[in-house]
Write a protein that holds these residues in place. Structure first.
Motif, short mmCIF file in Angstrom:
data_model
loop_
_atom_site.label_atom_id
_atom_site.label_comp_id
_atom_site.label_asym_id
_atom_site.label_seq_id
_atom_site.Cartn_x
_atom_site.Cartn_y
_atom_site.Cartn_z
N UNK A 196 -18.04 44.09 -37.34
CA UNK A 196 -17.25 44.18 -36.11
C UNK A 196 -17.65 45.38 -35.24
N UNK A 197 -18.19 46.41 -35.85
CA UNK A 197 -18.58 47.60 -35.10
C UNK A 197 -20.09 47.75 -35.02
N UNK A 198 -20.81 46.72 -35.45
CA UNK A 198 -22.26 46.77 -35.47
C UNK A 198 -22.90 46.18 -34.22
N UNK A 199 -24.21 45.99 -34.29
CA UNK A 199 -24.98 45.53 -33.13
C UNK A 199 -24.65 44.11 -32.72
N UNK A 200 -24.07 43.32 -33.62
CA UNK A 200 -23.83 41.91 -33.32
C UNK A 200 -22.41 41.62 -32.88
N UNK A 201 -21.59 42.63 -32.70
CA UNK A 201 -20.19 42.36 -32.37
C UNK A 201 -20.04 41.64 -31.03
N UNK A 202 -21.00 41.83 -30.13
CA UNK A 202 -20.91 41.20 -28.82
C UNK A 202 -21.59 39.84 -28.74
N UNK A 203 -22.24 39.42 -29.83
CA UNK A 203 -22.92 38.13 -29.84
C UNK A 203 -22.29 37.15 -30.83
N UNK A 204 -21.54 37.65 -31.80
CA UNK A 204 -21.00 36.80 -32.85
C UNK A 204 -19.95 35.83 -32.30
N UNK A 205 -20.18 34.54 -32.50
CA UNK A 205 -19.24 33.51 -32.04
C UNK A 205 -18.65 32.71 -33.20
N UNK A 206 -19.26 32.81 -34.38
CA UNK A 206 -18.82 31.99 -35.51
C UNK A 206 -18.87 32.81 -36.79
N UNK A 207 -17.74 32.88 -37.49
CA UNK A 207 -17.64 33.69 -38.70
C UNK A 207 -16.88 32.88 -39.76
N UNK A 208 -17.57 32.59 -40.89
CA UNK A 208 -16.96 31.85 -41.99
C UNK A 208 -16.75 32.80 -43.17
N UNK A 209 -15.51 32.90 -43.63
CA UNK A 209 -15.19 33.77 -44.77
C UNK A 209 -14.26 33.07 -45.76
N UNK A 210 -14.31 31.77 -45.83
CA UNK A 210 -13.41 31.02 -46.71
C UNK A 210 -13.62 31.42 -48.16
N UNK A 211 -12.53 31.43 -48.92
CA UNK A 211 -12.58 31.67 -50.37
C UNK A 211 -13.15 33.04 -50.73
N UNK A 212 -12.95 34.00 -49.85
CA UNK A 212 -13.34 35.39 -50.13
C UNK A 212 -12.10 36.14 -50.62
#
Length: 266
Positions: free
Chosen positions: A194-210
């Motif tokens: 969230x605070x890295x280089x990709x925070x402005x490009x990320x559109x899809x995040x899957x974290x199921x069953x974590x």
């Protein structure tokens, strides 16, 4: 030599396609001849073989060429040996699909992925779903060497942890979609993203069953990843009603383009 000729009656496309399917069906008879085919025909033959799931360590080398951009091995039973062969030949690769289409894949390890990452530095799409022997060592090398990566699927790679997310956050400014479902990642790794280089490009995040993800991770994504459209975190036992409240804020934004949300409140 495989001989594909135009007939006086036309119909070259049908004849060409039929010939390729004949070669694919009798691959062991034509291995040496396939080596002599032009790249465009090799690519079409490779596509047929990949859809049939009959690419293997023994035959894949005959269909590869330096101009190859994409390869789908999701249906094929290959090992690190095949990946080593790909790494030596296909340096211009931009997409490799090793998602396990059926059962979990145990024949691919960190060693094979590292060879690909170090040689094929233009890769933008890397799919590794349910490759059980893939862990942080491989993902770090993908992050460090494939800085153009846009789509990375690590779902079910149980050896992946926050170390992988930290490497992606530090090295991959173009990352658009990330799947870390059923891995060891925790809030700390999500904070890095969230605070890295990709925070402005990320559109899809899957974290199921974590099992290590809490409301704080969800709240952080909502605050910093302003372009998020797909957020999947069902089956995370530490999620509470607070995440639902945070999601209401996300959906209330005027600029929200959310298309899909799935979560479980315990």
């Amino acid at each position: 030599m495989i001989n594909i000729q135009r007939t006086v009656f036309g119909g070259i496309s049908s004849l060409f396609t039929t010939s390729l399917h004949v070669v694919a069906h009798n691959l062991n008879l034509y291995n040496e001849d396939i080596k002599l085919l032009p790249p465009s025909i090799k690519s079409k033959l490779l596509y047929i073989l990949s859809k049939r799931g009959i690419l293997s360590d023994a035959n894949i080398e005959f269909c590869l060429h330096a101009r190859l951009k994409e390869i789908d091995l999701s249906e094929s039973d290959v090992t690190d040996e095949a990946l080593a062969t790909i790494s030596k030949t296909c340096i211009n690769l931009v997409k490799i699909d090793l998602n396990s289409a059926k059962e979990s894949r145990k024949t691919i390890s960190n060693d094979g992925i590292i060879k690909i990452a170090r040689s094929c530095r233009w890769i933008q799409v890397f799919y590794l779903r349910r490759c059980l022997n893939i862990g942080d060592e491989a993902v770090v090398q993908i992050a460090v060497n494939c800085k153009s990566i846009k789509h990375l699927n690590l779902g079910g790679c149980s050896g992946v942890s926050d170390r992988s997310l930290q490497a992606l956050a530090e090295n991959c400014p173009n990352l658009e979609s990330l799947n870390v479902s059923s891995t060891k990642v925790s809030d700390n790794g999500v904070f890095q993203i969230c605070k890295g280089k990709c925070c402005n490009t990320l559109t899809e995040f899957h974290m199921a069953l974590c099992h290590n993800i809490t409301d704080e991770a969800i709240e952080c994504i909502i605050e910093y990843c302003r372009k998020i459209r797909i957020l999947i975190f069902h089956g995370c036992p530490k999620i509470t009603e607070n995440s639902r409240i945070a999601l209401e804020e996300l959906l209330a934004r005027e600029c929200s383009n959310v298309k899909q949300l799935t979560w479980t409140v315990y």
